[in-house]
Motif scaffolding. Structure first.
Motif, short mmCIF file in Angstrom:
data_model
loop_
_atom_site.label_atom_id
_atom_site.label_comp_id
_atom_site.label_asym_id
_atom_site.label_seq_id
_atom_site.Cartn_x
_atom_site.Cartn_y
_atom_site.Cartn_z
N UNK A 59 0.84 -1.21 0.00
CA UNK A 59 0.00 0.00 0.00
C UNK A 59 0.86 1.25 0.00
N UNK A 60 0.41 2.30 -0.68
CA UNK A 60 1.17 3.54 -0.77
C UNK A 60 0.66 4.56 0.22
N UNK A 61 1.50 5.55 0.49
CA UNK A 61 1.19 6.55 1.50
C UNK A 61 0.12 7.54 1.03
N UNK A 62 -0.98 7.62 1.77
CA UNK A 62 -1.98 8.68 1.64
C UNK A 62 -2.51 8.87 0.21
N UNK A 63 -2.33 7.85 -0.63
CA UNK A 63 -2.83 7.96 -1.98
C UNK A 63 -2.06 8.91 -2.88
N UNK A 64 -0.97 9.49 -2.38
CA UNK A 64 -0.20 10.45 -3.16
C UNK A 64 0.96 9.81 -3.91
N UNK A 65 1.20 8.54 -3.66
CA UNK A 65 2.23 7.80 -4.41
C UNK A 65 1.52 6.87 -5.39
N UNK A 66 1.79 7.06 -6.65
CA UNK A 66 1.25 6.17 -7.68
C UNK A 66 2.43 5.42 -8.31
N UNK A 67 2.25 4.13 -8.47
CA UNK A 67 3.29 3.32 -9.10
C UNK A 67 2.82 2.86 -10.46
N UNK A 68 3.59 3.18 -11.48
CA UNK A 68 3.30 2.74 -12.84
C UNK A 68 4.35 1.70 -13.22
N UNK A 69 3.89 0.46 -13.38
CA UNK A 69 4.82 -0.60 -13.77
C UNK A 69 5.08 -0.53 -15.27
N UNK A 70 6.33 -0.64 -15.63
CA UNK A 70 6.75 -0.65 -17.03
C UNK A 70 7.41 -1.99 -17.32
N UNK A 71 6.60 -3.03 -17.55
CA UNK A 71 7.17 -4.37 -17.72
C UNK A 71 7.85 -4.52 -19.08
N UNK A 72 9.09 -4.94 -19.05
CA UNK A 72 9.79 -5.22 -20.29
C UNK A 72 9.22 -6.49 -20.91
N UNK A 73 9.11 -6.50 -22.21
CA UNK A 73 8.65 -7.71 -22.90
C UNK A 73 9.75 -8.75 -22.95
N UNK A 74 9.79 -9.50 -24.01
CA UNK A 74 10.81 -10.53 -24.18
C UNK A 74 12.17 -9.87 -24.36
N UNK A 75 13.02 -10.03 -23.37
CA UNK A 75 14.35 -9.42 -23.43
C UNK A 75 15.44 -10.49 -23.50
N UNK A 76 15.04 -11.69 -23.95
CA UNK A 76 16.00 -12.80 -24.01
C UNK A 76 17.20 -12.47 -24.90
#
Length: 482
Positions: A59-76
């Motif tokens: 959980x993030x603090x007070x709703x003021x922290x947003x996390x945007x995941x940037x998943x790498x695709x196939x990086x083999x």
């Protein structure tokens, strides 16, 4: 709370890995809770770390922290057994640039500044494109930062391999460093990770400033060098801001099986905590020697154990009674039986912050990752330095030579197996000896100064953060007036 920071929005870029994500989350939480700054974490991720996935779901603090995941695709195609980790991380960040640009472009409210972690300098063109104030967050110390920005100078002055130098390396603002204690990318100048390291050192100087997870009292001489040393200022004139120590107070794990109850029964400052972090794996031979050394010392210990082959541990190991003669192959036969009254083993991961803050803990045998180092210092616990990779050897040198709050083996554990007799002596010296008492007094004074540095009344680190936010706010106002 700094009024100039109200309503600011800052994006922070995190490169893959638990050791990178944790300090970014701590910085974001600090900005939210103490400065009322909306923060968006841009987390470049892979699918290889379950712990990283759990951290992202906290959980993030007070709703003021947003996390945007940037998943790498196939990086083999980026993966190659011969490529070092540091090189791979740089390649991953370059691969993620379109994702980073897209994430910023899609924000309803664009950030007022971009902070990148130590591998995130790849995103410099994006900051320039959006005309954002830009900072590098180095979740390490001034020694590491001084070496990184000064390395291009050393590159021109020293021929051949650094590790072949007979004399210690002279780094502005730091005590002379043994060539063997330099960061991993400097161990082989012919490897691509050295090229990447030189590039990052140059790119640090192109940002508006560097944030350090350190504080004035901890590294006053090195921080002063960034402001006044001519040699250091010849390569970097932008300011360095110590904003730490930022450390965890909770962890996404639970300590089970009664280990805390066992600690409760031990005398104050009598137990050695042994842990090598999320990536620390020892050889089978070194595991054996460490086990014998702990047993021979006859000091109480709590040891977070990982298999020397894959970092995992057979679940059956931890469901068997400690009185059994059975033990896994990477520990001496009968080790569990002989040590059942002085030590306990924790599978894979222990709740480190909670353990270090327990009054029975008298020392920490650590790999000297900076996250763990800070957690030990702010808990008032001296260390046995056991560096394994990355910048940990440099951290160990600073802890022993500059701060005097750690012991270390005569030879680096990465070059030679440390024998049981030396381990026994180190443990006894730290827990029982006069040297250990002196170090304990020193680290407790640092603990007090760490708390003071973060104080909202007159803390040096708090003031540094306010200065950064004021600069960002002023630049935002100037943009809005155009």
């Amino acid at each position: 709370m700094s009024g100039s920071s109200d309503n600011l929005h800052i994006a922070i870029l995190s490169s893959p890995g638990v050791g990178h994500l944790i300090p970014v989350q701590l910085l974001a939480e600090r900005l939210v809770t103490k400065h009322n700054v909306k923060t968006t974490i841009l987390a470049v991720t892979t699918s290889s770390s379950p712990l990283e996935s759990r951290l992202l779901k906290l959980p993030t603090e007070e709703g003021l922290v947003e996390t945007v995941e940037l998943p790498l695709g196939d990086i083999s195609r980026l993966m190659n057994p011969s490529i070092q980790v540091a090189t791979t991380l740089c390649m991953m960040l370059r691969e993620a640039l379109p994702l980073i640009r897209s994430a910023i472009a899609s924000m309803d409210r664009k950030p007022d500044a971009l902070i990148v972690d130590l591998f995130g300098t790849e995103a410099l063109p994006i900051a320039l494109e959006y005309k954002l104030p830009k900072y590098v967050y180095v979740p390490s110390n001034a020694w590491y930062t001084a070496l990184t920005v000064y390395c291009p100078v050393l590159d021109g002055e020293i021929k051949g391999q650094y590790v072949d130098e007979q004399d210690c390396l002279k780094i502005p603002g730091c005590k002379p460093v043994r060539p063997l204690d330099v960061v991993d990318p400097m161990l082989n100048r012919d490897d691509q990770q050295y090229v990447e390291y030189l590039r990052r050192g140059k790119e640090y100087t192109l940002f508006d400033g560097i944030l350090l997870n350190s504080w004035e009292d901890l590294e006053s001489k090195s921080l002063e060098a960034f402001r006044e040393n001519e040699a250091l200022r010849s390569v970097m004139t932008n300011p360095v801001y110590p904003i730490g120590p930022l450390t965890r107070t909770i962890e996404p794990n639970v300590l089970e099986n009664g280990f805390m109850a066992w600690l409760d029964k031990q005398p104050n400052q009598s137990v050695l905590f042994v842990s090598f972090g999320s990536g620390g794996v020892l050889s089978t031979e070194q595991m054996t020697e460490l086990a014998w050394g702990l047993e021979m010392s006859q000091q109480q210990f709590i040891w977070v154990v990982r298999s020397p082959t894959c970092g995992r541990v057979d679940d059956a190991f931890f469901t068997r009674d400690y009185g059994s003669e059975w033990s896994p192959s990477f520990l001496p036969p009968g080790f569990l039986t002989r040590t059942q009254n002085i030590g306990v083993l924790v599978p894979l991961w222990g709740q480190q912050v909670k353990i270090l803050n327990h009054p029975s803990i008298g020392g920490f045998l650590s790999h000297c990752g900076w996250n763990s180092t800070l957690e030990s210092i702010v808990s008032g616990v001296p260390m046995i330095a056991w560096p394994l990779y990355a910048e940990q050897k440099l951290n160990a040198a600073m802890l022993t030579e500059e701060l005097g709050v750690a012991l270390r083996p005569e030879d680096l554990p990465t070059r030679k197996v440390v024998g049981r007799e030396e381990i026994e002596k180190l443990v006894r010296k730290l827990i029982q000896g006069e040297d250990g008492k002196v170090m304990r007094d020193k680290v407790k004074r640092l603990k007090i100064s760490a708390t003071s540095a973060l104080s909202e009344l007159s803390g040096s680190s708090y003031k540094s953060m306010c200065q950064i936010l004021s600069n960002i706010s002023n630049k935002r106002s100037a943009r809005m007036m155009k």
